[in-house]
Scaffold this motif. Structure first.
Motif, PDB file in Angstrom:
ATOM      1  N   SER A  69       0.833  -1.212   0.000  1.00  0.00           N
ATOM      2  CA  SER A  69       0.000   0.000   0.000  1.00  0.00           C
ATOM      3  C   SER A  69       0.862   1.253   0.000  1.00  0.00           C
ATOM      4  CB  SER A  69      -0.919   0.014   1.219  1.00  0.00           C
ATOM      5  OG  SER A  69      -1.772  -1.093   1.209  1.00  0.00           O
ATOM      6  N   TRP A  70       1.891   1.264   0.833  1.00  0.00           N
ATOM      7  CA  TRP A  70       2.807   2.406   0.925  1.00  0.00           C
ATOM      8  C   TRP A  70       3.447   2.665  -0.439  1.00  0.00           C
ATOM      9  CZ3 TRP A  70       4.324   5.724   4.904  1.00  0.00           C
ATOM     10  CH2 TRP A  70       5.472   6.487   4.673  1.00  0.00           C
ATOM     11  N   ASN A  71       3.921   1.606  -1.078  1.00  0.00           N
ATOM     12  CA  ASN A  71       4.568   1.746  -2.385  1.00  0.00           C
ATOM     13  C   ASN A  71       3.592   2.253  -3.438  1.00  0.00           C
ATOM     14  OD1 ASN A  71       7.099   0.935  -1.479  1.00  0.00           O
ATOM     15  ND2 ASN A  71       6.686  -1.218  -1.882  1.00  0.00           N
ATOM     16  N   LEU A  72       2.370   1.762  -3.415  1.00  0.00           N
ATOM     17  CA  LEU A  72       1.353   2.206  -4.370  1.00  0.00           C
ATOM     18  C   LEU A  72       1.043   3.689  -4.195  1.00  0.00           C
ATOM     19  CD1 LEU A  72      -0.658   1.318  -6.582  1.00  0.00           C
ATOM     20  CD2 LEU A  72      -2.295   0.880  -4.742  1.00  0.00           C
ATOM     21  N   VAL A  73       0.861   4.102  -2.958  1.00  0.00           N
ATOM     22  CA  VAL A  73       0.575   5.515  -2.678  1.00  0.00           C
ATOM     23  C   VAL A  73       1.767   6.386  -3.061  1.00  0.00           C
ATOM     24  CG1 VAL A  73       0.155   7.186  -0.817  1.00  0.00           C
ATOM     25  CG2 VAL A  73      -1.152   5.058  -0.905  1.00  0.00           C
ATOM     26  N   SER A  74       2.975   5.939  -2.727  1.00  0.00           N
ATOM     27  CA  SER A  74       4.178   6.712  -3.058  1.00  0.00           C
ATOM     28  C   SER A  74       4.329   6.868  -4.568  1.00  0.00           C
ATOM     29  CB  SER A  74       5.425   6.029  -2.498  1.00  0.00           C
ATOM     30  OG  SER A  74       5.375   6.019  -1.099  1.00  0.00           O
ATOM     31  N   LYS A  75       4.083   5.800  -5.296  1.00  0.00           N
ATOM     32  CA  LYS A  75       4.188   5.843  -6.756  1.00  0.00           C
ATOM     33  C   LYS A  75       3.150   6.803  -7.349  1.00  0.00           C
ATOM     34  CE  LYS A  75       4.213   2.825 -10.793  1.00  0.00           C
ATOM     35  NZ  LYS A  75       4.078   1.440 -11.274  1.00  0.00           N
ATOM     36  N   ALA A  76       1.911   6.705  -6.871  1.00  0.00           N
ATOM     37  CA  ALA A  76       0.852   7.589  -7.364  1.00  0.00           C
ATOM     38  C   ALA A  76       1.176   9.043  -7.033  1.00  0.00           C
ATOM     39  CB  ALA A  76      -0.490   7.193  -6.750  1.00  0.00           C
TER      40      ALA A  76
END
Length: 88
Positions: A69-76
């Motif tokens: 989730s953290w990686n997805l949010v950071s990427k977005a």
């Protein structure tokens, strides 16, 4: 005391790199703290001297999901910043 305007381009770049590294460390610390807090709360109902196998599995899965989730949010967020810079 000299101001930032008196720094050379290379010195400003080095200063920015140091600031970025400090921000990255702070973000990693926050991630670890939040992940530990949330996964402990979710998975450990009765704290004791050790974790049983179901608690260990729950914590591991929780941490994996949290990281995803953290990686997805950071990427977005990174993509949004790039778009906004492109529109300037």
């Amino acid at each position: 005391m000299e101001g930032i305007s008196s720094l050379s381009g290379a010195q400003k770049d080095e200063l920015m790199d140091q600031v970025k590294q400090q921000i990255a460390v702070a973000n990693a610390q926050e991630l670890l703290t939040k992940m530990t807090e949330k996964c402990f709360k979710k998975c450990i109902s009765k704290p004791g001297t050790s974790l049983d196998s179901s608690e260990q599995k729950c914590v591991a899965m929780c941490m994996d999901r949290y990281m995803d989730s953290w990686n997805l949010v950071s990427k977005a967020y990174g993509m949004r910043i790039q778009r906004e810079r492109g529109n300037m």
